[in-house]
Enzyme design. Structure first.
Site, PDB file in Angstrom:
ATOM      1  N   GLU A 158     -63.782 -13.474 -94.934  1.00 28.10           N
ATOM      2  CA  GLU A 158     -64.649 -14.322 -94.117  1.00 28.10           C
ATOM      3  C   GLU A 158     -65.567 -15.175 -95.000  1.00 28.10           C
ATOM      4  O   GLU A 158     -66.784 -15.031 -95.011  1.00 28.10           O
ATOM      5  CB  GLU A 158     -65.459 -13.479 -93.140  1.00 28.10           C
ATOM      6  CG  GLU A 158     -64.599 -12.758 -92.121  1.00 28.10           C
ATOM      7  CD  GLU A 158     -65.390 -12.045 -91.034  1.00 28.10           C
ATOM      8  OE1 GLU A 158     -64.880 -11.914 -89.927  1.00 28.10           O
ATOM      9  OE2 GLU A 158     -66.519 -11.598 -91.329  1.00 28.10           O
ATOM     10  N   GLU A 268     -58.501 -10.831 -87.810  1.00 32.03           N
ATOM     11  CA  GLU A 268     -59.333  -9.793 -87.208  1.00 32.03           C
ATOM     12  C   GLU A 268     -59.546 -10.133 -85.741  1.00 32.03           C
ATOM     13  O   GLU A 268     -59.826 -11.288 -85.401  1.00 32.03           O
ATOM     14  CB  GLU A 268     -60.707  -9.700 -87.881  1.00 32.03           C
ATOM     15  CG  GLU A 268     -60.713  -9.295 -89.329  1.00 32.03           C
ATOM     16  CD  GLU A 268     -62.140  -9.162 -89.874  1.00 32.03           C
ATOM     17  OE1 GLU A 268     -63.073  -8.962 -89.055  1.00 32.03           O
ATOM     18  OE2 GLU A 268     -62.319  -9.277 -91.091  1.00 32.03           O
TER      19      GLU A 268
END
Length: 391
Positions: A158, A268
């Site tokens: 991320e 995710e």
């Protein structure tokens, strides 16, 4: 079509389920980084009443990939290289592929935390570049050496705001900026390729977290492209309670595929099976990320059936991405049941325990079948309901 009174019936939504050739080649995965800790803590996982590892349970339910994170020097028991290598042996024995999520941090790394590992502290850009390349090469090579080569690797986790702050940080003043970040990412890619065994296909992902925001996602991948960062796969985190409606996710993946012509993976995702807190009975005060109905997506209840429906719709969206570029989905921490905290300490738990695919006691929920035909899952778990409804 008429109702029992003879009045016309308005159908707001009609769904039909069955084998879809467009979904045949998708990656169906889960992040099982917590599996070793859960088992070490004494957790027992069951499927149809039989005790099994989450690895084999996911495999039996259509999984073909396992994601595992890698931290440089985490607290004892958390995901380090030795733990990952052991997990990789189980994954390969089960016949699944390996997705390695390298965080380049001692512990949690995300858009709010990208800390330089303690043993790398004080290194300048040139030194960090060499360190990232060497560390990545050694890590990927370690998997290959034991006969479990990595199939997919993300260079950072991320990385919306960069990695290795402040040297590789962006979106700030008096920090590294895009030139620095690109240099570090290129080093990670080079290291991964150098550690990968000859003849083995390794895909490189760049992982962005705003899966429901096309303006931000497009700008990020445009910067990567303009700076010459090589990568194979676009990876997005998409949690509807953080990142918006599923329609926004669909618009984003369709637009990114059209713009960049690269495979897209939802790296995710999660959805709640209950709004209850499973931590309280254990004496800790950790709250859930999702605890009230206002956080739910319309049409998707907080239930195993809601999970099944939501992920099924995500997969349907990916199967219809332009150019056939929808590549797969990874469910995050499906086995993170109460008992293993997000960090060591007293009265600390997990804010994700109601977002799993197992109940608080480790029994697989009907939603364990997220990678299977939902009509078949419903028929198995609610054979007497008409219409079929998984509660």
């Amino acid at each position: 079509m008429f109702s029992g009174t003879g009045a016309d019936v308005c159908v707001g939504e009609f769904r039909s389920y069955g084998p879809d050739p467009a979904a045949a080649g998708l990656d169906f995965g889960a992040d099982l980084s917590f599996t070793p800790q859960e088992l070490a803590a004494g957790a027992q996982f069951t499927y149809h009443g039989q005790a099994q590892s989450p690895v084999t349970i996911m495999k039996e339910n259509g999984g073909n990939y396992v994601r595992m994170r890698l931290w440089v020097n985490p607290p004892p028991g958390y995901s380090n290289l030795a733990s990952d290598l052991a997990l990789a042996r189980q994954v390969r024995q089960a016949g699944m592929k390996i997705y390695l999520d390298i965080m380049y941090s001692d512990f949690w790394a995300d858009p709010q935390h990208q800390d330089i590992p303690a043993v790398w502290a004080g290194q300048d850009l040139g030194q960090l570049t060499a360190t990232v390349q060497s560390y990545t090469q050694q890590s990927v090579a370690a998997f290959a050496k034991q006969g479990t080569p990595v199939d997919l690797v993300s260079i950072g986790n991320e990385i919306r705001n960069g990695i290795l702050w402040p040297v590789g940080e962006i979106n700030c003043t008096n920090c590294g900026g895009w030139d620095n970040l690109a240099q570090l990412l290129k080093a990670g890619v080079a290291g991964a390729e150098a550690g990968n065994p000859a003849g083995h296909k390794l895909l490189v992902m760049m992982h962005y977290d705003q899966g429901g925001d096309n303006a931000l996602s497009s700008a990020f991948y445009s910067q990567l492209t303009s700076h010459g960062v090589p990568f194979d796969v676009i990876g997005l985190s998409y949690y509807p309670f953080f990142h918006g409606a599923i329609s926004a996710m669909r618009a984003n993946v369709d637009a990114l595929a059209t713009q960049f012509r690269k495979p897209i993976v939802i790296a995710e995702t999660q959805y709640p099976w209950t709004l209850a807190n499973g931590n309280s009975p254990l004496g800790d005060s950790t709250g859930d990320f999702v605890w009230q109905t206002s956080q739910l997506s319309p049409g998707y209840p907080a239930s195993p059936g809601g999970q099944l429906s939501f992920v099924t719709d995500e997969l349907s969206i990916l199967a219809q991405v332009p150019g056939g570029l929808g590549a797969g989905l990874f469910y995050w921490a499906p086995d993170w049941i109460p008992g293993v905290p997000w960090e060591p300490g007293a009265n600390i738990g997990s804010p994700n325990v109601n977002l799993t695919l197992f109940n608080f006691e480790g029994a697989a929920l009907p939603s364990i079948g997220i990678f299977q035909n939902p009509a078949g899952v419903c028929e198995r778990h609610a054979p007497d309901s008409s219409p079929c409804l998984v509660g």
